[in-house]
Write a protein that holds these residues in place. Structure first.
Motif, PDB file in Angstrom:
ATOM      1  N   ASP A 293      42.611 -30.005  16.594  1.00 43.70           N
ATOM      2  CA  ASP A 293      41.368 -30.555  17.134  1.00 43.70           C
ATOM      3  C   ASP A 293      41.560 -32.049  17.384  1.00 43.70           C
ATOM      4  N   ALA A 294      41.741 -32.413  18.645  1.00 43.55           N
ATOM      5  CA  ALA A 294      41.997 -33.809  18.995  1.00 43.55           C
ATOM      6  C   ALA A 294      40.745 -34.668  18.936  1.00 43.55           C
ATOM      7  N   THR A 295      39.578 -34.064  18.706  1.00 45.56           N
ATOM      8  CA  THR A 295      38.346 -34.847  18.611  1.00 45.56           C
ATOM      9  C   THR A 295      38.141 -35.431  17.222  1.00 45.56           C
ATOM     10  N   LEU A 296      38.942 -34.996  16.259  1.00 45.91           N
ATOM     11  CA  LEU A 296      38.827 -35.542  14.907  1.00 45.91           C
ATOM     12  C   LEU A 296      39.403 -36.959  14.855  1.00 45.91           C
ATOM     13  N   PRO A 297      39.033 -37.740  13.864  1.00 43.84           N
ATOM     14  CA  PRO A 297      39.656 -39.060  13.709  1.00 43.84           C
ATOM     15  C   PRO A 297      41.170 -38.915  13.559  1.00 43.84           C
ATOM     16  N   ALA A 298      41.909 -39.940  13.979  1.00 41.24           N
ATOM     17  CA  ALA A 298      43.365 -39.885  13.935  1.00 41.24           C
ATOM     18  C   ALA A 298      43.873 -39.594  12.533  1.00 41.24           C
ATOM     19  N   THR A 299      43.167 -40.037  11.542  1.00 42.45           N
ATOM     20  CA  THR A 299      43.596 -39.832  10.159  1.00 42.45           C
ATOM     21  C   THR A 299      43.445 -38.379   9.706  1.00 42.45           C
ATOM     22  N   GLU A 300      42.760 -37.553  10.493  1.00 46.76           N
ATOM     23  CA  GLU A 300      42.527 -36.159  10.105  1.00 46.76           C
ATOM     24  C   GLU A 300      43.174 -35.161  11.051  1.00 46.76           C
ATOM     25  N   GLN A 301      43.879 -35.670  12.046  1.00 45.30           N
ATOM     26  CA  GLN A 301      44.441 -34.770  13.047  1.00 45.30           C
ATOM     27  C   GLN A 301      45.724 -34.106  12.549  1.00 45.30           C
ATOM     28  N   GLY A 302      45.979 -32.949  13.127  1.00 42.89           N
ATOM     29  CA  GLY A 302      47.157 -32.159  12.768  1.00 42.89           C
ATOM     30  C   GLY A 302      46.829 -30.685  12.905  1.00 42.89           C
ATOM     31  N   PHE A 303      47.823 -29.889  13.183  1.00 39.12           N
ATOM     32  CA  PHE A 303      47.587 -28.453  13.273  1.00 39.12           C
ATOM     33  C   PHE A 303      47.138 -27.931  11.914  1.00 39.12           C
ATOM     34  N   ARG A 304      46.127 -27.083  11.923  1.00 33.72           N
ATOM     35  CA  ARG A 304      45.681 -26.440  10.692  1.00 33.72           C
ATOM     36  C   ARG A 304      45.683 -24.925  10.871  1.00 33.72           C
ATOM     37  N   ARG A 305      45.953 -24.251   9.791  1.00 33.07           N
ATOM     38  CA  ARG A 305      46.049 -22.803   9.777  1.00 33.07           C
ATOM     39  C   ARG A 305      44.674 -22.194   9.585  1.00 33.07           C
ATOM     40  N   ILE A 306      44.309 -21.309  10.514  1.00 39.04           N
ATOM     41  CA  ILE A 306      43.070 -20.534  10.369  1.00 39.04           C
ATOM     42  C   ILE A 306      43.469 -19.109  10.037  1.00 39.04           C
ATOM     43  N   LEU A 307      43.033 -18.633   8.900  1.00 37.86           N
ATOM     44  CA  LEU A 307      43.273 -17.247   8.524  1.00 37.86           C
ATOM     45  C   LEU A 307      42.150 -16.404   9.127  1.00 37.86           C
ATOM     46  N   VAL A 308      42.497 -15.573  10.102  1.00 37.17           N
ATOM     47  CA  VAL A 308      41.487 -14.850  10.877  1.00 37.17           C
ATOM     48  C   VAL A 308      41.189 -13.508  10.190  1.00 37.17           C
ATOM     49  N   THR A 309      40.531 -13.606   9.032  1.00 35.08           N
ATOM     50  CA  THR A 309      40.190 -12.405   8.263  1.00 35.08           C
ATOM     51  C   THR A 309      38.749 -12.423   7.767  1.00 35.08           C
ATOM     52  N   GLU A 310      37.931 -13.330   8.298  1.00 40.73           N
ATOM     53  CA  GLU A 310      36.525 -13.380   7.898  1.00 40.73           C
ATOM     54  C   GLU A 310      35.724 -12.306   8.635  1.00 40.73           C
ATOM     55  N   PRO A 311      34.683 -11.793   8.028  1.00 39.17           N
ATOM     56  CA  PRO A 311      33.870 -10.780   8.722  1.00 39.17           C
ATOM     57  C   PRO A 311      33.229 -11.288   9.997  1.00 39.17           C
ATOM     58  N   GLU A 312      33.117 -12.621  10.151  1.00 37.46           N
ATOM     59  CA  GLU A 312      32.574 -13.184  11.385  1.00 37.46           C
ATOM     60  C   GLU A 312      33.594 -13.213  12.516  1.00 37.46           C
ATOM     61  N   HIS A 313      34.866 -12.990  12.215  1.00 37.11           N
ATOM     62  CA  HIS A 313      35.891 -12.951  13.255  1.00 37.11           C
ATOM     63  C   HIS A 313      35.818 -11.622  14.005  1.00 37.11           C
ATOM     64  N   PRO A 314      36.317 -11.583  15.234  1.00 38.45           N
ATOM     65  CA  PRO A 314      36.241 -10.350  16.028  1.00 38.45           C
ATOM     66  C   PRO A 314      36.852  -9.159  15.296  1.00 38.45           C
ATOM     67  N   TYR A 315      36.123  -8.067  15.278  1.00 41.55           N
ATOM     68  CA  TYR A 315      36.542  -6.768  14.746  1.00 41.55           C
ATOM     69  C   TYR A 315      36.640  -6.708  13.224  1.00 41.55           C
ATOM     70  N   VAL A 316      36.813  -7.828  12.548  1.00 46.37           N
ATOM     71  CA  VAL A 316      37.233  -7.815  11.149  1.00 46.37           C
ATOM     72  C   VAL A 316      36.182  -7.226  10.221  1.00 46.37           C
ATOM     73  N   GLY A 317      34.902  -7.387  10.559  1.00 48.39           N
ATOM     74  CA  GLY A 317      33.848  -6.947   9.665  1.00 48.39           C
ATOM     75  C   GLY A 317      33.866  -5.469   9.341  1.00 48.39           C
ATOM     76  N   ALA A 318      34.505  -4.662  10.172  1.00 46.67           N
ATOM     77  CA  ALA A 318      34.559  -3.219   9.924  1.00 46.67           C
ATOM     78  C   ALA A 318      35.634  -2.836   8.918  1.00 46.67           C
ATOM     79  N   TRP A 319      36.519  -3.769   8.572  1.00 47.45           N
ATOM     80  CA  TRP A 319      37.692  -3.415   7.781  1.00 47.45           C
ATOM     81  C   TRP A 319      37.570  -3.830   6.325  1.00 47.45           C
ATOM     82  N   TRP A 320      38.401  -4.733   5.870  1.00 42.75           N
ATOM     83  CA  TRP A 320      38.553  -5.013   4.452  1.00 42.75           C
ATOM     84  C   TRP A 320      37.949  -6.362   4.083  1.00 42.75           C
TER      85      TRP A 320
END
Length: 396
Positions: A293-320
């Protein structure tokens, strides 16, 4: 379902599991599995959960109790089966690439358009669109989180052909497969790029390479051209495809499809960079996105890992529960879910046969560019593209 190989197992898993995890408006019944060898097809039907087996797909199309035909055969039979199934009033799901040639794909798209006017639906199976991470990436981009798309790098890397003595299979023969790494896995790289960005490829410049030109033929090698007995046979498709593409907004994209990249087992990797941020995805880590996210302050920028396993993520709510990973096979359940829901709603599912034709036109332009030593070549549309927008994949 017509075809009883690797994709047959994957699609069977999707049809069997989808109605058990998703509240579908219609209940799929796995009626008939069709294959060439009666004994093997019967065994596969028993293993995968099909009620019957057959060796005659034409006879199956005449049955009134069949509503959907799922085509998972090699590409040289897609057009004949799909056009006949649509003419018989059956909804059709067809594996990618849609066909072996632009002409075949065009005829399939035309048949689909005619059938659509009578309420018969069709879809091409680019399953990687339906992973939670890729669907979520598409939704982030559609929401403007990356800003204006400036650059894309997409590559699909495997190494299963790196052994020069690996046997000749139908995937290595142009008359059966249409093309090699370009159509087999490069098609996925093109489709996932266009799906995520919402932008089509309009021009390409590329090169195709056959690294190993002949391979051993094992036994009778049924179904292979010129395979009357043991010996060696010619590889008539590409092993490696490298090409650059121009997207419709002017952005550049680079593509690579290789079945010779040692150490890469099934690495569909996409990195998309925009004016406000970037994201990357790797199929070998299918539950993750890397987001910058390049809109964050320079001191907070960097690639971050999103674990796409929340029930709000596409399809995931039906599973585990959160953090319990999904795998390769889940995309086929999501494909079955989306297809059934579209048919029940009397809507055209995506990607359509017109979308599949467009990908075929991109592949054809790459091949023509390679024949001309890599010159820029336009992607020539031969059919009106689908006007049905790709919807965001809501959490469900």
């Amino acid at each position: 379902m017509i075809g009883a190989g690797f994709m047959g197992a994957a699609h069977s898993q999707g049809w069997r599991v989808a109605p058990r995890f998703f509240d579908l408006p219609l209940a799929p019944e796995m009626s008939v599995l069709v294959g060439r060898d009666a004994a093997r097809t019967r065994a596969a039907a028993d293993t995968w959960g099909w009620a019957e087996s057959s060796t005659d797909w034409r006879e199956v199309l005449e049955r009134d109790d069949i509503d959907v035909v799922d085509i998972v055969t090699p590409g040289d039979s897609h057009a004949e089966i799909a056009i006949a199934a649509l003419a018989a009033g059956k909804h059709v799901l067809c594996e990618k690439p849609l066909a072996n040639t632009v002409d075949e794909a065009r005829r399939m798209a035309e048949a689909a358009a005619s059938a659509q006017r009578l309420g018969t639906r069709s879809m091409v199976g680019f399953t990687y669109r339906r992973l939670p991470a890729t669907a979520f990436a598409r939704d982030l981009i559609a929401a403007g989180r990356l800003g204006d798309i400036r650059q894309v790098r997409a590559e699909y890397l495997q190494d299963w052909l790196s052994d020069a003595e690996a046997p000749l299979t139908w995937r290595l023969q142009k008359d059966r497969a249409g093309s090699g790494s370009l159509g087999d896995i490069g098609a996925h790289a093109v489709d996932i790029t266009e799906f995520m960005t919402g932008l089509r490829v309009t021009r390409v410049a590329g090169l195709l390479e056959t690294i190993v030109s002949e391979r051993p033929v094992l036994g009778s090698a049924s179904g292979l051209s010129g395979s009357a007995g043991a010996g060696r046979g010619a590889v008539t498709v590409d092993d490696l495809a490298l090409f650059t593409g121009r997207l419709e907004n002017g952005a550049l994209a680079s593509f690579e499809a290789s079945r010779f990249r040692l150490g890469r087992k099934n690495a569909l990797r996409v990195e998309i960079s925009g004016s406000l941020g970037s994201l990357s995805f790797d199929l070998e880590s299918p539950n993750e996105l890397q987001f910058y996210d390049a809109t964050l302050p320079a001191t907070e920028q960097g690639f971050r890992r999103i674990l796409v396993t929340e029930p709000e993520h596409p399809y995931v709510g039906a599973w585990w529960p959160t953090g319990h990973m999904l795998g390769y096979e889940h995309g086929f359940s999501h494909q079955a879910k989306d297809f059934v829901e579209a048919v029940a709603a009397d809507e055209d599912p995506r990607p359509s046969f017109a979308d599949g034709l467009h990908v075929q036109e991109v592949l054809d332009a790459v091949a023509r560019s390679s024949d001309a030593n890599g010159v820029w070549t336009g992607v020539e549309p031969s059919f009106a593209p689908s006007t049905v927008p790709d919807r965001a994949y809501a959490a469900s």
